[in-house]
Enzyme design. Structure first.
Site: not given
Ligand code: 8HG
Length: 301
Positions: A229-231
């Site tokens: 999710p972050k990337v």
């Protein structure tokens, strides 16, 4: 629009009356890895197969090694000059807690970078530090990218998917990618297959993914190994124009805890909270917070 017009200069162009544009804020707020500060008012960097110098000169910005055609084809969009950041900042500053970060990073602009370069760069960013990411991306560019000459020196463009197609896991690892080398190799392979139209790989066409709506884009990117999710949030914000993204890394987590939240909150909850709070333009809020937290080394007890 955040400039008035452009004028020709010797071996470059002058962008007149540029608002909301500070070199350190733009190039050191965590969104890009290919720009180097060469003097107090100048950075040199590569993007979209070009190398340019960017210099602040009073209220103007000079782009060296750039012509009018390239400005309208690449750089006007790259620097997001069509967006009115005064309006965005005014809106975000109605939150007195966020205003502090907005004032601090007042010259930030979200760069519209090349999707393939940013996919690879942010796979490299997982559990990594910015100077190490920069070094790895530089090594990849030197090994597989095209040489670009500027002021008697050689620079390298980030390679295209085609140029990276034969890079082995071992060679990528030697560029400092560590455990991420296998993800980069697999991603390059999938992107190349999808771009060639190979059956079964349609869903890996990053240029089609870039055209999806924000939530669809976030989900589609996570089909690649090495993209969570972050990337995915970083990729969609920095190269696909999805400004509702809210990447939560350790700095944004600290900033959100420092300003808004109790300590024991999951990254997913911080993301949801941020997007709920800052709305369609959460990505901008996130960038001011990231820059503020990292530059001030904020800690949370
Ligand atoms: O601009 C960024 N925003 C967020 N939220 N995270 C980022 C940005 N840039 C960047 O490199 N990161 C991640 O933060 C990568 C790495 O995990 C860490 C480095 O501080």
């Amino acid at each position: 629009m955040d400039y008035s017009n452009i004028e020709a200069a010797e071996k470059g162009i002058i962008i007149k009356d540029v608002k909301n544009f500070e070199l350190d804020h733009i190039f050191q707020c965590g969104q890009c890895f290919r720009w180097d500060k060469v003097s107090e008012n100048k950075y040199i960097g590569a993007a979209f197969g070009r190398i340019i110098g960017v210099e602040k000169s009073g209220g103007d910005v000079v782009l060296h090694n750039c012509n009018e055609e390239d400005f309208y084809r690449i750089w006007e969009n790259y620097f997001d000059l069509g967006t009115d950041y005064s309006m965005i900042k005014e809106k975000l500053s109605t939150d007195p807690l966020l205003k502090k970060s907005v004032d601090f990073g007042r010259g930030i602009r979200i760069l519209r970078q090349e999707p393939f370069e940013i996919v690879i760069s942010f796979i490299t960013s997982a559990n990594n530090r910015i100077p190490m990411i920069k070094r790895a991306i530089d090594k990849i560019s030197r090994k597989w990218g095209s040489a670009l000459e500027y002021e008697g020196r050689t620079y390298y463009a980030f390679p295209t998917p085609e140029m990276l197609k034969d890079a082995s896991e071992e060679e990528l690892e030697a560029c400092g990618l560590g455990f991420r080398a296998k993800y980069v190799k697999d991603t390059v392979d999938k992107i190349n297959r999808s771009l060639k139209g190979q059956e079964g790989y349609e869903e890996y066409n990053i240029y089609k993914i870039a055209e999806m709506d924000d939530d669809g884009c976030h989900e589609a990117l996570q089909r690649f190994n090495g993209i969570g999710p972050k990337v995915a949030d970083c990729i969609m914000l920095f190269s696909m124009g999805k400004i509702s993204a809210f990447p939560v890394d350790v700095w944004v987590k600290r900033a959100m805890m420092h300003f808004y939240l109790a300590p024991d909150v999951s990254l997913k909850k911080i993301r949801d909270f941020g997007r709920e709070k800052f709305g369609r333009e959460s990505g901008y809020a996130q960038q001011y917070l990231f820059y503020y937290a990292r530059e001030n080394n904020i800690q949370v007890e």
